[in-house]
Design a protein around this motif. Structure first.
Motif, PDB file in Angstrom:
ATOM      1  N   GLU A  58       0.831  -1.196   0.000  1.00 29.41           N
ATOM      2  CA  GLU A  58       0.000   0.000   0.000  1.00 29.41           C
ATOM      3  C   GLU A  58       0.868   1.251   0.000  1.00 29.41           C
ATOM      4  N   GLN A  59       0.464   2.234  -0.795  1.00 28.16           N
ATOM      5  CA  GLN A  59       1.166   3.510  -0.810  1.00 28.16           C
ATOM      6  C   GLN A  59       0.733   4.372   0.365  1.00 28.16           C
ATOM      7  N   GLN A  60      -0.481   4.158   0.836  1.00 30.84           N
ATOM      8  CA  GLN A  60      -1.009   4.921   1.949  1.00 30.84           C
ATOM      9  C   GLN A  60      -1.368   3.956   3.064  1.00 30.84           C
ATOM     10  N   GLY A  61      -1.779   4.515   4.169  1.00 26.82           N
ATOM     11  CA  GLY A  61      -2.245   3.678   5.262  1.00 26.82           C
ATOM     12  C   GLY A  61      -1.160   3.447   6.293  1.00 26.82           C
ATOM     13  N   ILE A  62      -1.491   2.615   7.247  1.00 25.07           N
ATOM     14  CA  ILE A  62      -0.615   2.339   8.377  1.00 25.07           C
ATOM     15  C   ILE A  62       0.376   1.249   7.997  1.00 25.07           C
ATOM     16  N   LYS A  63       1.643   1.479   8.262  1.00 20.93           N
ATOM     17  CA  LYS A  63       2.696   0.499   8.002  1.00 20.93           C
ATOM     18  C   LYS A  63       2.778  -0.450   9.193  1.00 20.93           C
ATOM     19  N   ILE A  64       2.733  -1.756   8.903  1.00 16.04           N
ATOM     20  CA  ILE A  64       2.756  -2.795   9.930  1.00 16.04           C
ATOM     21  C   ILE A  64       4.030  -3.620   9.751  1.00 16.04           C
ATOM     22  N   GLN A 137      -0.798  -8.851  18.071  1.00 12.97           N
ATOM     23  CA  GLN A 137      -1.907  -7.952  17.737  1.00 12.97           C
ATOM     24  C   GLN A 137      -1.405  -6.519  17.863  1.00 12.97           C
ATOM     25  N   ILE A 138      -1.599  -5.758  16.807  1.00 12.16           N
ATOM     26  CA  ILE A 138      -1.159  -4.363  16.779  1.00 12.16           C
ATOM     27  C   ILE A 138      -2.403  -3.486  16.709  1.00 12.16           C
ATOM     28  N   ASP A 139      -2.601  -2.701  17.762  1.00  9.44           N
ATOM     29  CA  ASP A 139      -3.737  -1.791  17.828  1.00  9.44           C
ATOM     30  C   ASP A 139      -3.239  -0.360  17.623  1.00  9.44           C
ATOM     31  N   PRO A 140      -3.570   0.247  16.467  1.00  4.93           N
ATOM     32  CA  PRO A 140      -3.165   1.632  16.234  1.00  4.93           C
ATOM     33  C   PRO A 140      -4.202   2.605  16.803  1.00  4.93           C
ATOM     34  N   TYR A 141      -3.718   3.666  17.431  1.00  6.18           N
ATOM     35  CA  TYR A 141      -4.579   4.690  18.016  1.00  6.18           C
ATOM     36  C   TYR A 141      -4.177   6.065  17.514  1.00  6.18           C
ATOM     37  N   ASP A 142      -5.159   6.923  17.335  1.00  4.10           N
ATOM     38  CA  ASP A 142      -4.885   8.320  17.022  1.00  4.10           C
ATOM     39  C   ASP A 142      -4.340   8.980  18.289  1.00  4.10           C
ATOM     40  N   PRO A 143      -3.135   9.560  18.227  1.00  5.59           N
ATOM     41  CA  PRO A 143      -2.559  10.128  19.449  1.00  5.59           C
ATOM     42  C   PRO A 143      -3.288  11.383  19.947  1.00  5.59           C
ATOM     43  N   GLN A 144      -3.995  12.071  19.060  1.00  3.35           N
ATOM     44  CA  GLN A 144      -4.689  13.296  19.461  1.00  3.35           C
ATOM     45  C   GLN A 144      -6.011  13.020  20.160  1.00  3.35           C
ATOM     46  N   SER A 145      -6.782  12.075  19.603  1.00  2.84           N
ATOM     47  CA  SER A 145      -8.113  11.809  20.157  1.00  2.84           C
ATOM     48  C   SER A 145      -8.168  10.540  21.010  1.00  2.84           C
ATOM     49  N   GLY A 146      -7.193   9.642  20.827  1.00  2.20           N
ATOM     50  CA  GLY A 146      -7.216   8.361  21.517  1.00  2.20           C
ATOM     51  C   GLY A 146      -8.109   7.343  20.821  1.00  2.20           C
ATOM     52  N   ALA A 147      -8.684   7.707  19.671  1.00  2.00           N
ATOM     53  CA  ALA A 147      -9.580   6.807  18.941  1.00  2.00           C
ATOM     54  C   ALA A 147      -8.783   5.642  18.337  1.00  2.00           C
ATOM     55  N   LYS A 148      -9.352   4.445  18.444  1.00  2.40           N
ATOM     56  CA  LYS A 148      -8.705   3.244  17.918  1.00  2.40           C
ATOM     57  C   LYS A 148      -9.026   3.090  16.439  1.00  2.40           C
ATOM     58  N   HIS A 149      -7.993   2.771  15.650  1.00  4.96           N
ATOM     59  CA  HIS A 149      -8.160   2.433  14.241  1.00  4.96           C
ATOM     60  C   HIS A 149      -8.334   0.911  14.158  1.00  4.96           C
TER      61      HIS A 149
END
Length: 161
Positions: A58-64, A137-149
């Motif tokens: 993927e060119q965009q998105g979260i790198k795992i 298991q990798i849980d990504p979170y937005d650091p500003q809002s704390g919202a889980k992706h």
């Protein structure tokens, strides 16, 4: 003269009270740092650069990050394992490690910022000699809002020797 003493005394009291409040905050948080979204940052995470770049279709998105065979020593709770959040990400990672089909993780990290990694972890229990399936298991979170992706689960072979 009396007025100067009262003003000085008031300033001194204000400084002492500010110090007490600051000290109480430090004690209550145990020196932990948090993101603006309230996520606790992993105190063991430090700047880290992988020897090879993270490959992603993927060119965009979260790198795992991916993992090959992992080796832990038998009977040890403190083990070496690099859990890395690629610097290209705009989110923090929380890692949870599961053995085979167990529902309780053997390790859970605090939030790890982009470009940082932990390289030694403490398992909840020592493992016996053998081969296991390790689910990371990798849980990504937005650091500003704390919202889980959306999360990701990476599977690796675990050898405990």
């Amino acid at each position: 003269m009396r007025r100067k003493q009262i003003v000085f005394g008031s300033i001194l009291i204000a400084v002492v009270l500010a110090g007490i409040v600051f000290g109480a905050v430090c004690l209550l948080t145990n020196g932990t740092q948090t993101t603006p979204g309230g996520l606790v940052l992993d105190a063991d995470a430090h700047e880290w650069e992988p020897s090879q770049p993270i490959v992603s279709d993927e060119q965009q998105g979260i790198k795992i990050p991916g993992y090959g065979t992992i080796i832990f020593p038998a009977g040890e709770e403190n083990v070496a394992l690099t859990l890395y959040n690629p610097k290209e990400n705009a989110c923090v990672f929380q890692f949870s490690l599961y053995i085979d089909d167990e529902e309780t993780p053997i390790y859970t990290s605090d939030a790890i910022e982009p470009g940082k990694a932990v390289q030694e972890i403490t398992l909840n229990r020592a493992l016996q000699t053998g081969e296991y399936v390790l689910k990371i298991q990798i849980d990504p979170y937005d650091p500003q809002s704390g919202a889980k992706h959306n999360n990701a689960v990476v599977t690796a072979k675990l050898q405990v020797i």
